[in-house]
Design a protein around this motif. Structure first.
Motif, PDB file in Angstrom:
ATOM      1  N   CYS A  27      -3.932   4.000   6.792  1.00 28.10           N
ATOM      2  CA  CYS A  27      -4.177   4.064   5.343  1.00 28.10           C
ATOM      3  C   CYS A  27      -5.674   4.230   5.107  1.00 28.10           C
ATOM      4  N   ILE A  50       0.866  -1.196   0.000  1.00 27.50           N
ATOM      5  CA  ILE A  50       0.000   0.000   0.000  1.00 27.50           C
ATOM      6  C   ILE A  50       0.894   1.234   0.000  1.00 27.50           C
ATOM      7  N   ALA A  69       1.386   3.913   3.021  1.00 20.04           N
ATOM      8  CA  ALA A  69       0.771   3.408   4.259  1.00 20.04           C
ATOM      9  C   ALA A  69       1.858   2.996   5.250  1.00 20.04           C
ATOM     10  N   SER A  75      -7.909   0.647   0.684  1.00 20.11           N
ATOM     11  CA  SER A  75      -6.611   0.147   0.205  1.00 20.11           C
ATOM     12  C   SER A  75      -6.267  -1.176   0.888  1.00 20.11           C
ATOM     13  N   TYR A  96      -3.028  -0.240  10.910  1.00 15.14           N
ATOM     14  CA  TYR A  96      -2.605   0.249   9.598  1.00 15.14           C
ATOM     15  C   TYR A  96      -3.105   1.672   9.400  1.00 15.14           C
TER      16      TYR A  96
END
Length: 233
Positions: free
Chosen positions: A119, A101, A104, A123, A117
């Motif tokens: 992001c 990603i 990210a 995604s 995460y």
């Protein structure tokens, strides 16, 4: 009723802005009471369950579950929210890029089995962390842009393992009186989003109108908790 909020859009930057301004009335400093009262149904006797938290913010529910021996993976756009989660729970963490990603990062707790995460939710996919045995959706479906609900549901379904137990929190109110978020999600729409591939049980329905919601102009607000499980083939 759905049409009144159909075109409402919150950009990711607006959510990040709310965190930066500390305009996070949706955050709860305690474990959500409807998660606590439903946890036995979610666990169904299982131990060391992998939980997914979409749009996790800094929910204290994540540490509560990790303290019980479960593992937690969350996705959140706000870097500040993730850092505050670890700092406020006195957890040390590492940061690393996520090769699949672009831009990210994943923040991993050193003491607990928690990976968050940073992001865009869309995604994220099962190719990154596999599928999950449980999902706690306390403020995610009600926060995403209403026009994205089908895309959201297909992502969630793709993250569900065969034994997954997905706990979904939704709100009923008069959307003509308040534009959201949290957005109005009727039970019929929960069934249209998930009913083809999943069984849906309404576990709890509680009156959640407080002075805060009265201040939004609402005269009633019902909070519903659904347990969604993949249909056995």
């Amino acid at each position: 009723m759905l049409a009144t909020q159909a075109d409402r859009v919150m950009a990711l930057g607006e959510w990040e802005g709310r965190w930066h301004e500390n305009n996070i009335g949706f955050h709860q400093p305690h474990v959500h009471n409807l998660l606590e009262s439903s946890i036995d149904k979610v666990l169904a006797g299982r131990t060391a369950v992998r939980f997914f938290f979409p749009l996790c913010g800094k929910a204290v529910d994540m540490k509560w579950l990790a303290d019980m021996g479960h593992s937690v993976v969350g996705v959140e756009i706000s870097e500040k929210a993730i850092e505050q989660f670890f700092e406020e729970n006195n957890l040390t963490y590492s940061e690393e890029p996520v090769p699949s990603i672009p831009s990210a990062k994943v923040y991993k707790s050193s003491e607990k089995n928690i990976s968050l995460y940073q992001c865009d939710l869309y995604s994220f996919s099962s190719s990154i962390e596999g599928q999950f045995g449980a999902i706690w959706d306390r403020g995610s479906l009600v926060a995403i842009n209403p026009r994205d609900r089908e895309k959201y549901a297909s992502l969630i379904i793709s993250l569900m393992a065969k034994d997954c137990r997905y706990l979904l929190d939704t709100f009923l109110y008069n959307p003509e009186l308040y534009k959201g978020p949290p957005f109005f999600v009727p039970n019929e729409q929960v069934h249209s989003l998930f009913g083809n591939s999943c069984d849906i049980e309404l576990l709890q329905s509680v009156d959640s109108l407080t002075d805060k919601q009265r201040g939004w102009g609402l005269d009633y607000m019902t909070e519903n908790v659904h347990l969604i499980t993949p249909k056995s083939e």
